[in-house]
Design a protein around this motif. Structure first.
Motif, mmCIF file in Angstrom:
data_model
loop_
_atom_site.group_PDB
_atom_site.id
_atom_site.type_symbol
_atom_site.label_atom_id
_atom_site.label_comp_id
_atom_site.label_asym_id
_atom_site.label_seq_id
_atom_site.Cartn_x
_atom_site.Cartn_y
_atom_site.Cartn_z
ATOM 1 N N VAL A 103 0.838 -1.204 0.000
ATOM 2 C CA VAL A 103 0.000 0.000 0.000
ATOM 3 C C VAL A 103 0.871 1.251 0.000
ATOM 4 C CG1 VAL A 103 -1.651 1.331 1.379
ATOM 5 C CG2 VAL A 103 -1.977 -1.132 1.066
ATOM 6 N N ASN A 104 1.893 1.275 0.848
ATOM 7 C CA ASN A 104 2.774 2.449 0.908
ATOM 8 C C ASN A 104 3.544 2.653 -0.387
ATOM 9 O OD1 ASN A 104 2.069 3.297 3.516
ATOM 10 N ND2 ASN A 104 3.507 1.860 4.442
ATOM 11 N N PHE A 105 4.028 1.559 -0.987
ATOM 12 C CA PHE A 105 4.766 1.689 -2.247
ATOM 13 C C PHE A 105 3.848 2.183 -3.359
ATOM 14 C CE2 PHE A 105 6.869 0.375 -6.140
ATOM 15 C CZ PHE A 105 8.156 0.839 -5.910
ATOM 16 N N ALA A 106 2.619 1.699 -3.386
ATOM 17 C CA ALA A 106 1.657 2.181 -4.388
ATOM 18 C C ALA A 106 1.470 3.679 -4.230
ATOM 19 C CB ALA A 106 0.323 1.446 -4.251
ATOM 20 N N GLY A 107 1.365 4.151 -2.992
ATOM 21 C CA GLY A 107 1.186 5.583 -2.755
ATOM 22 C C GLY A 107 2.382 6.404 -3.179
ATOM 23 N N VAL A 108 3.564 5.916 -2.900
ATOM 24 C CA VAL A 108 4.784 6.656 -3.260
ATOM 25 C C VAL A 108 5.010 6.628 -4.772
ATOM 26 C CG1 VAL A 108 7.312 6.601 -3.082
ATOM 27 C CG2 VAL A 108 5.920 6.356 -1.031
ATOM 28 N N SER A 109 4.802 5.475 -5.379
ATOM 29 C CA SER A 109 5.108 5.325 -6.804
ATOM 30 C C SER A 109 3.959 5.753 -7.717
ATOM 31 C CB SER A 109 5.459 3.865 -7.104
ATOM 32 O OG SER A 109 4.306 3.042 -6.948
ATOM 33 N N GLY A 110 2.739 5.735 -7.196
ATOM 34 C CA GLY A 110 1.574 6.008 -8.031
ATOM 35 C C GLY A 110 1.116 4.788 -8.815
ATOM 36 N N ASP A 111 1.741 3.624 -8.560
ATOM 37 C CA ASP A 111 1.389 2.391 -9.263
ATOM 38 C C ASP A 111 0.325 1.640 -8.466
ATOM 39 O OD1 ASP A 111 1.165 -0.091 -10.441
ATOM 40 O OD2 ASP A 111 3.320 -0.487 -10.505
ATOM 41 N N TYR A 112 -0.917 1.893 -8.835
ATOM 42 C CA TYR A 112 -2.055 1.253 -8.174
ATOM 43 C C TYR A 112 -2.620 0.111 -9.020
ATOM 44 C CZ TYR A 112 -2.034 5.131 -4.888
ATOM 45 O OH TYR A 112 -1.673 6.041 -3.934
ATOM 46 N N ASN A 113 -1.805 -0.509 -9.822
ATOM 47 C CA ASN A 113 -2.259 -1.613 -10.652
ATOM 48 C C ASN A 113 -2.994 -2.618 -9.767
ATOM 49 O OD1 ASN A 113 -2.211 -4.252 -12.001
ATOM 50 N ND2 ASN A 113 -0.935 -3.221 -13.523
ATOM 51 N N PRO A 114 -4.167 -3.072 -10.189
ATOM 52 C CA PRO A 114 -4.953 -3.974 -9.345
ATOM 53 C C PRO A 114 -4.269 -5.305 -9.031
ATOM 54 C CG PRO A 114 -6.000 -3.665 -11.489
ATOM 55 C CD PRO A 114 -4.864 -2.700 -11.419
ATOM 56 N N ILE A 115 -3.282 -5.701 -9.792
ATOM 57 C CA ILE A 115 -2.542 -6.927 -9.465
ATOM 58 C C ILE A 115 -1.860 -6.798 -8.097
ATOM 59 C CG2 ILE A 115 -0.354 -6.300 -10.590
ATOM 60 C CD1 ILE A 115 -1.874 -9.787 -10.730
ATOM 61 N N HIS A 116 -1.605 -5.537 -7.695
ATOM 62 C CA HIS A 116 -0.969 -5.262 -6.401
ATOM 63 C C HIS A 116 -1.976 -4.847 -5.336
ATOM 64 C CE1 HIS A 116 2.623 -5.272 -8.825
ATOM 65 N NE2 HIS A 116 2.302 -4.150 -9.448
ATOM 66 N N THR A 117 -3.057 -4.180 -5.746
ATOM 67 C CA THR A 117 -3.893 -3.472 -4.768
ATOM 68 C C THR A 117 -5.334 -3.969 -4.646
ATOM 69 O OG1 THR A 117 -4.488 -1.820 -6.439
ATOM 70 C CG2 THR A 117 -2.547 -1.349 -5.081
ATOM 71 N N ASP A 118 -5.745 -4.896 -5.485
ATOM 72 C CA ASP A 118 -7.139 -5.343 -5.475
ATOM 73 C C ASP A 118 -7.171 -6.864 -5.320
ATOM 74 O OD1 ASP A 118 -9.726 -6.246 -6.210
ATOM 75 O OD2 ASP A 118 -10.006 -4.550 -7.586
ATOM 76 N N ALA A 119 -7.502 -7.321 -4.108
ATOM 77 C CA ALA A 119 -7.475 -8.755 -3.809
ATOM 78 C C ALA A 119 -8.430 -9.542 -4.696
ATOM 79 C CB ALA A 119 -7.792 -8.984 -2.336
ATOM 80 N N GLU A 120 -9.614 -8.996 -4.958
ATOM 81 C CA GLU A 120 -10.595 -9.715 -5.787
ATOM 82 C C GLU A 120 -10.117 -9.831 -7.229
ATOM 83 O OE1 GLU A 120 -13.236 -11.431 -4.622
ATOM 84 O OE2 GLU A 120 -12.342 -10.851 -2.698
ATOM 85 N N HIS A 121 -9.584 -8.746 -7.761
ATOM 86 C CA HIS A 121 -9.024 -8.791 -9.125
ATOM 87 C C HIS A 121 -7.884 -9.795 -9.194
ATOM 88 C CE1 HIS A 121 -7.326 -7.473 -12.958
ATOM 89 N NE2 HIS A 121 -6.172 -7.491 -12.335
ATOM 90 N N ALA A 122 -6.995 -9.735 -8.213
ATOM 91 C CA ALA A 122 -5.797 -10.579 -8.221
ATOM 92 C C ALA A 122 -6.137 -12.066 -8.173
ATOM 93 C CB ALA A 122 -4.879 -10.196 -7.070
ATOM 94 N N LYS A 123 -7.273 -12.431 -7.576
ATOM 95 C CA LYS A 123 -7.698 -13.833 -7.530
ATOM 96 C C LYS A 123 -7.885 -14.406 -8.924
ATOM 97 C CE LYS A 123 -10.212 -13.682 -3.150
ATOM 98 N NZ LYS A 123 -11.559 -13.738 -2.545
#
Length: 158
Positions: A27-47
């Motif tokens: 979560v912190n890296f997504a905030g710093v980098s701006g990379d909110y790709n759902p593969i990293h941030t969305d558990a349902e998508h990632a499933k």
């Protein structure tokens, strides 16, 4: 204890401690980098992906490697600059809860035209808790040489 250029030898190896990847890291890296790709941030998508769950950003794991290497103290006060990352490969996913650690091997050492520094080429690997290599490549860094005890320390040179 920090090492100077003269202290390194081709073939020399260093290992780091381990560090467990947390959801907060992602979560912190997504905030710093701006990379909110759902593969990293969305558990349902990632499933629904081939990984079946969220994975850590590759660059997050690379950043963790640099921090783990720094914690060894090997280049405290002697590292001048990073110059290059070569042939870096992201081989396996890193998941929340995985524990990563780093390994470094000195593969090349060369002097520069400036007497106060030298160049190291290091093969680096990130391994998970199962000993699997998840990332690997080469770091090229510039490190200080030991100050000349005869008085010509090279200070002020760049």
């Amino acid at each position: 204890m920090a090492l100077y250029f003269e202290d390194f030898e081709v073939g020399q190896r260093f290992s780091t401690a381990g560090r467990t990847v947390t959801e907060a890291d992602i979560v912190n890296f997504a905030g710093v980098s701006g990379d909110y790709n759902p593969i990293h941030t969305d558990a349902e998508h990632a499933k629904e992906t081939p990984f079946g769950q969220r994975i850590a950003h590759g660059l997050l794991v690379l950043a963790m490697l640099t921090g783990l290497r720094q914690r060894t103290g090997v280049t405290d006060g002697t590292l001048i600059a990073w110059m290059e990352i070569r042939n870096y490969r992201f081989l396996k996913p890193v998941f929340i809860g995985d524990t990563v650690r780093g390994e470094t091997e000195i593969v090349e050492k060369r002097e520069t035209s400036k007497p106060d520094r030298g160049i190291l080429v290091q093969r680096v690997r990130v391994l998970n808790q199962r000993g699997e290599v998840v990332q690997e490549g080469e770091f090229v860094t510039m490190v200080r040489r030991r100050p000349d005890l005869g008085g010509a320390s090279g200070k002020g040179r760049t």
